[in-house]
Design a protein around this motif. Structure first.
Motif, short mmCIF file in Angstrom:
data_model
loop_
_atom_site.label_atom_id
_atom_site.label_comp_id
_atom_site.label_asym_id
_atom_site.label_seq_id
_atom_site.Cartn_x
_atom_site.Cartn_y
_atom_site.Cartn_z
N ILE A 96 4.38 -14.18 5.81
CA ILE A 96 5.41 -13.07 6.34
C ILE A 96 5.17 -13.20 7.93
O ILE A 96 3.95 -13.41 8.43
CB ILE A 96 4.74 -11.61 5.75
CG1 ILE A 96 4.69 -11.86 4.30
CG2 ILE A 96 5.90 -10.49 6.29
CD1 ILE A 96 6.34 -12.08 3.51
N VAL A 142 -2.72 -8.14 6.19
CA VAL A 142 -2.04 -9.68 6.01
C VAL A 142 -3.03 -10.58 6.55
O VAL A 142 -4.36 -10.16 6.97
CB VAL A 142 -0.88 -9.54 6.82
CG1 VAL A 142 0.32 -8.65 6.22
CG2 VAL A 142 -1.08 -9.40 8.42
N SER A 170 5.54 -7.64 9.48
CA SER A 170 4.39 -6.75 8.83
C SER A 170 4.04 -5.66 10.01
O SER A 170 3.83 -4.76 9.51
CB SER A 170 2.97 -7.82 8.78
OG SER A 170 3.22 -8.89 7.96
N ASN A 179 7.10 -7.41 2.42
CA ASN A 179 8.42 -7.73 3.30
C ASN A 179 9.52 -6.75 2.89
O ASN A 179 9.73 -6.14 1.69
CB ASN A 179 8.72 -9.21 3.23
CG ASN A 179 9.41 -9.61 1.91
OD1 ASN A 179 8.71 -9.49 0.94
ND2 ASN A 179 10.67 -10.02 2.00
N SER A 189 2.51 -9.06 -1.97
CA SER A 189 3.71 -9.71 -1.90
C SER A 189 4.81 -9.05 -2.52
O SER A 189 5.11 -7.79 -2.02
CB SER A 189 3.68 -11.10 -2.33
OG SER A 189 4.40 -12.07 -1.86
N SER A 217 -4.44 -17.26 4.61
CA SER A 217 -3.16 -17.38 4.39
C SER A 217 -2.66 -16.09 3.78
O SER A 217 -3.04 -14.93 3.62
CB SER A 217 -2.92 -18.19 3.46
OG SER A 217 -3.40 -18.11 2.19
N HIS A 218 -1.35 -16.00 3.15
CA HIS A 218 -0.87 -15.05 2.40
C HIS A 218 -1.78 -14.61 1.08
O HIS A 218 -1.50 -13.37 0.68
CB HIS A 218 0.47 -15.48 1.81
CG HIS A 218 1.24 -14.59 1.28
ND1 HIS A 218 1.75 -13.70 1.81
CD2 HIS A 218 2.05 -14.58 0.02
CE1 HIS A 218 2.81 -12.92 0.99
NE2 HIS A 218 2.70 -13.41 -0.24
N HIS A 225 4.50 -12.18 11.31
CA HIS A 225 3.56 -11.24 11.79
C HIS A 225 4.29 -9.74 12.63
O HIS A 225 3.96 -8.92 12.09
CB HIS A 225 2.67 -11.77 13.05
CG HIS A 225 2.03 -10.82 13.81
ND1 HIS A 225 0.66 -10.47 13.08
CD2 HIS A 225 1.68 -10.02 14.95
CE1 HIS A 225 -0.09 -9.58 13.99
NE2 HIS A 225 0.80 -9.48 15.08
N ASN A 267 -0.04 -5.58 0.85
CA ASN A 267 -0.60 -6.92 1.36
C ASN A 267 0.32 -8.07 1.29
O ASN A 267 0.94 -8.36 0.17
CB ASN A 267 -1.81 -7.29 0.11
CG ASN A 267 -2.44 -8.71 0.49
OD1 ASN A 267 -2.87 -9.11 -0.37
ND2 ASN A 267 -2.44 -9.17 1.80
N GLY A 268 0.81 -8.28 2.43
CA GLY A 268 2.12 -9.26 2.26
C GLY A 268 3.35 -8.92 2.04
O GLY A 268 3.98 -9.78 1.50
N ASP A 306 -0.12 -15.90 7.61
CA ASP A 306 0.51 -15.27 6.37
C ASP A 306 1.80 -15.96 6.55
O ASP A 306 2.46 -16.34 7.47
CB ASP A 306 0.67 -13.82 6.36
CG ASP A 306 0.73 -13.34 5.15
OD1 ASP A 306 1.90 -13.38 4.51
OD2 ASP A 306 -0.30 -12.56 4.65
#
Length: 226
Positions: free
Chosen positions: A182, A176, A187, A113, A87, A205-206, A184, A110-111, A180
């Motif tokens: 975020i 991810v 990502s 943005n 994140s 999930s996230h 798709h 991982n996750g 998630d």
């Protein structure tokens, strides 16, 4: 650095740095700290103002967190490490790799943005509303200032140009959950923008590193062993 970051430092071998998400601590990586140190040195960091790391006086920004990471690696005598960021930790990892590419071997995002719009509206909207409320409360209650800063990171940051990722030379795993928070396509944009990136979607999930740790750890270990 105006503070000393708290970090769990276990195992021996090639360094792997774990960077947690917004409002969390190194304890998020409990299931990774139980496995990865068997084959390498693992450093799980508490970001500035998170966990057992003090807030200090420097700006509370992702760019500052990346600078804090550089100083931590310098203090520990680590020239180069693999980075696993979850994140906001993934966002810190990207910023660090863009500024100090020679200090990074492999990247695991991982996750992460690139900008706030990458987060699904159903998740981001309550954060924005919460930030507005806490910002008002913080004018009268100093205890709310820390919460305002934490939420402010998700509202205002990051701002990473996807085109800038073309400069990253690192082997990268973008991983991810299929549910998630975020988007798709966002990502996928990150993975497509990094020349040597692999994109993996796992059921979950996230928070797949915590909730689906066996599968997550297998995917990470397979990538690091390539």
């Amino acid at each position: 650095m105006d503070i000393t970051l708290h970090a769990v430092d276990v195992g021996a071998g090639k360094p792997l740095v774990l960077l947690h998400g917004n409002g969390e601590s190194s304890e998020y990586f409990t299931h990774q700290l139980a496995v990865f140190p068997a084959s390498r040195r693992v450093i799980a960091v508490d970001t500035r103002g998170h966990g057992k790391s003090p807030r200090g006086t420097a700006p509370f920004t992702l760019a500052q967190f990346a600078e804090d990471l550089r100083e931590l690696l310098d203090q520990k005598g680590i020239e180069k490490a693999d980075l696993l960021g979850f994140s906001d930790g993934g966002n810190i990892a990207m910023l660090f790799a863009l500024k100090y590419p020679e200090r990074v071997d492999r990247l695991i995002l991982n996750g992460a943005n690139l900008y706030p719009r990458g987060v699904k509206l159903a998740v981001q909207l309550p954060v924005v509303l919460g930030y507005g409320i806490v910002s008002l409360i913080a004018k009268f209650d100093k205890k709310a200032v820390a919460k305002k800063e934490i939420l402010g990171l998700m509202v205002r940051e990051p701002h990473i140009d996807p085109k800038s990722l073309a400069a990253l030379p690192h082997q990268t795993l973008v991983i991810v959950g299929d549910r998630d928070m975020i988007r798709h396509r966002h990502s996928k944009l990150i993975a497509d923008s990094i020349p040597n990136a692999k994109f993996v979607i796992l059921p979950g999930s996230h928070f797949i590193a915590a909730e689906e740790s066996a599968e997550f750890n297998r995917a990470v270990e397979a990538f690091l062993a390539e």
